[in-house]
Design a protein around this motif. Structure first.
Motif, PDB file in Angstrom:
ATOM      1  N   ARG A 224      35.635  52.868  23.498  1.00 47.37           N
ATOM      2  CA  ARG A 224      35.378  53.670  24.693  1.00 47.37           C
ATOM      3  C   ARG A 224      33.910  53.659  25.105  1.00 47.37           C
ATOM      4  N   ALA A 225      33.001  53.579  24.129  1.00 46.33           N
ATOM      5  CA  ALA A 225      31.578  53.640  24.456  1.00 46.33           C
ATOM      6  C   ALA A 225      31.060  52.344  25.058  1.00 46.33           C
ATOM      7  N   SER A 226      31.742  51.228  24.842  1.00 47.79           N
ATOM      8  CA  SER A 226      31.234  49.919  25.253  1.00 47.79           C
ATOM      9  C   SER A 226      31.947  49.321  26.450  1.00 47.79           C
ATOM     10  N   LEU A 227      33.115  49.843  26.811  1.00 45.72           N
ATOM     11  CA  LEU A 227      33.920  49.223  27.844  1.00 45.72           C
ATOM     12  C   LEU A 227      34.395  50.258  28.860  1.00 45.72           C
ATOM     13  N   LEU A 228      34.709  49.783  30.046  1.00 47.61           N
ATOM     14  CA  LEU A 228      35.398  50.637  31.008  1.00 47.61           C
ATOM     15  C   LEU A 228      36.841  50.816  30.539  1.00 47.61           C
ATOM     16  N   HIS A 229      37.431  51.966  30.817  1.00 50.23           N
ATOM     17  CA  HIS A 229      38.756  52.226  30.273  1.00 50.23           C
ATOM     18  C   HIS A 229      39.523  53.191  31.177  1.00 50.23           C
ATOM     19  N   LYS A 230      40.843  53.113  31.061  1.00 52.89           N
ATOM     20  CA  LYS A 230      41.732  54.010  31.797  1.00 52.89           C
ATOM     21  C   LYS A 230      42.933  54.319  30.918  1.00 52.89           C
ATOM     22  N   SER A 231      43.327  55.576  30.890  1.00 52.42           N
ATOM     23  CA  SER A 231      44.430  56.002  30.033  1.00 52.42           C
ATOM     24  C   SER A 231      45.766  55.458  30.540  1.00 52.42           C
TER      25      SER A 231
ATOM     26  N   GLU B 157      32.605  45.568  32.269  1.00 46.05           N
ATOM     27  CA  GLU B 157      31.998  45.847  33.572  1.00 46.05           C
ATOM     28  C   GLU B 157      31.746  44.576  34.372  1.00 46.05           C
ATOM     29  N   ARG B 158      31.523  43.441  33.684  1.00 49.98           N
ATOM     30  CA  ARG B 158      31.283  42.174  34.395  1.00 49.98           C
ATOM     31  C   ARG B 158      32.422  41.844  35.351  1.00 49.98           C
ATOM     32  N   PHE B 159      33.647  42.205  34.969  1.00 51.14           N
ATOM     33  CA  PHE B 159      34.814  41.799  35.736  1.00 51.14           C
ATOM     34  C   PHE B 159      35.433  42.962  36.520  1.00 51.14           C
ATOM     35  N   HIS B 160      34.689  44.058  36.630  1.00 53.82           N
ATOM     36  CA  HIS B 160      35.253  45.240  37.285  1.00 53.82           C
ATOM     37  C   HIS B 160      35.636  44.948  38.734  1.00 53.82           C
ATOM     38  N   ASP B 161      34.824  44.164  39.447  1.00 55.04           N
ATOM     39  CA  ASP B 161      35.081  43.883  40.860  1.00 55.04           C
ATOM     40  C   ASP B 161      35.784  42.552  41.079  1.00 55.04           C
ATOM     41  N   ASP B 162      36.099  41.836  40.022  1.00 51.28           N
ATOM     42  CA  ASP B 162      36.795  40.565  40.148  1.00 51.28           C
ATOM     43  C   ASP B 162      38.208  40.800  40.681  1.00 51.28           C
ATOM     44  N   ALA B 163      38.589  40.037  41.706  1.00 52.61           N
ATOM     45  CA  ALA B 163      39.870  40.282  42.375  1.00 52.61           C
ATOM     46  C   ALA B 163      41.056  40.098  41.440  1.00 52.61           C
ATOM     47  N   ALA B 164      41.032  39.062  40.618  1.00 55.57           N
ATOM     48  CA  ALA B 164      42.144  38.834  39.688  1.00 55.57           C
ATOM     49  C   ALA B 164      42.221  39.948  38.653  1.00 55.57           C
ATOM     50  N   SER B 165      41.066  40.394  38.172  1.00 56.36           N
ATOM     51  CA  SER B 165      41.054  41.472  37.188  1.00 56.36           C
ATOM     52  C   SER B 165      41.563  42.772  37.808  1.00 56.36           C
ATOM     53  N   ARG B 166      41.174  43.041  39.051  1.00 59.87           N
ATOM     54  CA  ARG B 166      41.659  44.250  39.717  1.00 59.87           C
ATOM     55  C   ARG B 166      43.178  44.214  39.867  1.00 59.87           C
ATOM     56  N   TRP B 167      43.702  43.045  40.222  1.00 57.63           N
ATOM     57  CA  TRP B 167      45.161  42.926  40.365  1.00 57.63           C
ATOM     58  C   TRP B 167      45.859  43.201  39.037  1.00 57.63           C
ATOM     59  N   LEU B 168      45.331  42.613  37.957  1.00 55.07           N
ATOM     60  CA  LEU B 168      45.941  42.809  36.641  1.00 55.07           C
ATOM     61  C   LEU B 168      45.877  44.267  36.225  1.00 55.07           C
ATOM     62  N   ARG B 169      44.727  44.917  36.434  1.00 57.93           N
ATOM     63  CA  ARG B 169      44.586  46.315  36.030  1.00 57.93           C
ATOM     64  C   ARG B 169      45.476  47.241  36.843  1.00 57.93           C
ATOM     65  N   ALA B 170      45.810  46.850  38.059  1.00 55.31           N
ATOM     66  CA  ALA B 170      46.743  47.639  38.861  1.00 55.31           C
ATOM     67  C   ALA B 170      48.185  47.364  38.448  1.00 55.31           C
ATOM     68  N   LEU B 171      48.449  46.149  37.973  1.00 55.34           N
ATOM     69  CA  LEU B 171      49.806  45.793  37.550  1.00 55.34           C
ATOM     70  C   LEU B 171      50.224  46.545  36.291  1.00 55.34           C
TER      71      LEU B 171
END
Length: 314
Positions: free
Chosen positions: A158-165, A279-293
């Motif tokens: 949790r301290a090193s990465l962005l996260h969502k429950s 955080e490097r990939f937070h705004d990456d379009a493919a990463s955003r799609w995966l995190r929403a999926l």
């Protein structure tokens, strides 16, 4: 001037003058003042050691050197501007990308099938690769792009990465349905008396189970250690050992393994399963799609999967 001083704006001035053959019209095309273009032209002349453009009736004309470098500058600007205009679009319907997800065997058995089900309709050519990593390797894998997202119970990340429950759950204890000493209810004395089968589950926070056994002085009672949780129900069903596992796995395995599920007679932390990304990939379009999926896949688990999941709110 040196090479470092010849910036993109001066190259654009060169191209504008080349195309317009007139300093005033070049300034209009660029939306800047004529003195700004004249100043940039002076810098270009100093850099190349050449007059570049000379006056003629009605405007300017290029020198032989300007004619030599004009095509190169035009090509270089086109490549640069094309690159700077990239927005990182991602079209799941046509993409053939393979995503790599760090996940436990439990997630592979319960969450991954729902992910694949959603993609069958929306992203038929997208692929997925599930891997397991020790905790100390997860951050670098996500940072370097070797993995796209991690799913699991990993408080240390949790301290090193962005996260969502994702969801909350709890541990339960399982024992063979024909265990000679444990029947309808498991008591604390049963838990301390029986031998245990333990999953080490690298890259997760599930070491809490073995840590609890250590605090209780029960390490000598561990009869089997395996790398994954999925093996524990069949081990327990075929022996007198007991095992502490996440409730969703116990519910998933009840129809196929001859085990009973019991409330845990000791206190262990609740399980908060999260998705993690760098955080490097937070705004990456493919990463955003995966995190929403992934939350959509979890919603299908809530609706059709084992009952041991409780939706978590950040």
């Amino acid at each position: 001037m040196n090479k470092q001083a010849l910036d993109l704006n001066r190259l654009r001035v060169f191209r504008a003058i080349w195309e317009c053959r007139n300093v005033s019209r070049a300034a209009e095309a660029l939306g800047v003042s004529q003195p700004t273009v004249s100043h940039a032209l002076r810098d270009l002349r100093a850099h190349f050691g050449d007059r570049i453009f000379v006056r003629c009736p009605g405007g300017v004309m290029p020198t032989p050197l300007a004619e030599t470098i004009a095509r190169r500058i035009s090509q270089a600007l086109a490549l640069l501007e094309q690159g700077l205009d990239i927005r990182g679009e991602f079209d799941p319907a046509s993409s053939r990308r393979e995503f790599t997800i760090v996940m436990t065997d439990i997630a592979e058995a319960i969450i991954l099938p729902r992910i694949l089900g959603l993609c069958r309709r929306e992203a038929p050519a997208v692929g997925f690769r599930a891997i397991q990593l020790p905790t100390e390797s997860v951050v670098s894998a996500l940072r370097d792009g070797a993995a796209d997202v991690a799913i699991g119970f990993s408080p240390a990340l949790r301290a090193s990465l962005l996260h969502k429950s994702f969801f909350r759950s709890e541990y339960v204890c399982i024992a063979s349905a024909t265990h000679p000493r444990i029947r309808e209810r498991m008591k604390l004395q049963d838990f301390t008396r029986e031998r245990h089968a333990v999953a080490q589950a690298q890259g997760t926070g599930h070491h809490a189970v073995e840590a609890a056994l250590q605090r209780m002085g029960l390490l000598d009672s561990i009869g089997a250690r395996v790398p994954h949780f999925l093996a524990l129900p069949t081990i327990v069903a075929a022996s007198d050992m007991i095992a502490t596992i996440p409730r969703p796995l116990a519910e998933l395995m009840l129809p196929v393994a001859a085990v009973r599920m019991h409330p845990l007679p000791i206190r262990l932390p609740k399980l908060l399963i999260e998705q993690f990304w760098h955080e490097r990939f937070h705004d990456d379009a493919a990463s955003r799609w995966l995190r929403a999926l992934l939350p959509r896949a979890m919603q299908e688990v809530f609706e059709t999967g084992p009952q041991g999941f409780k939706e978590a709110v950040d």
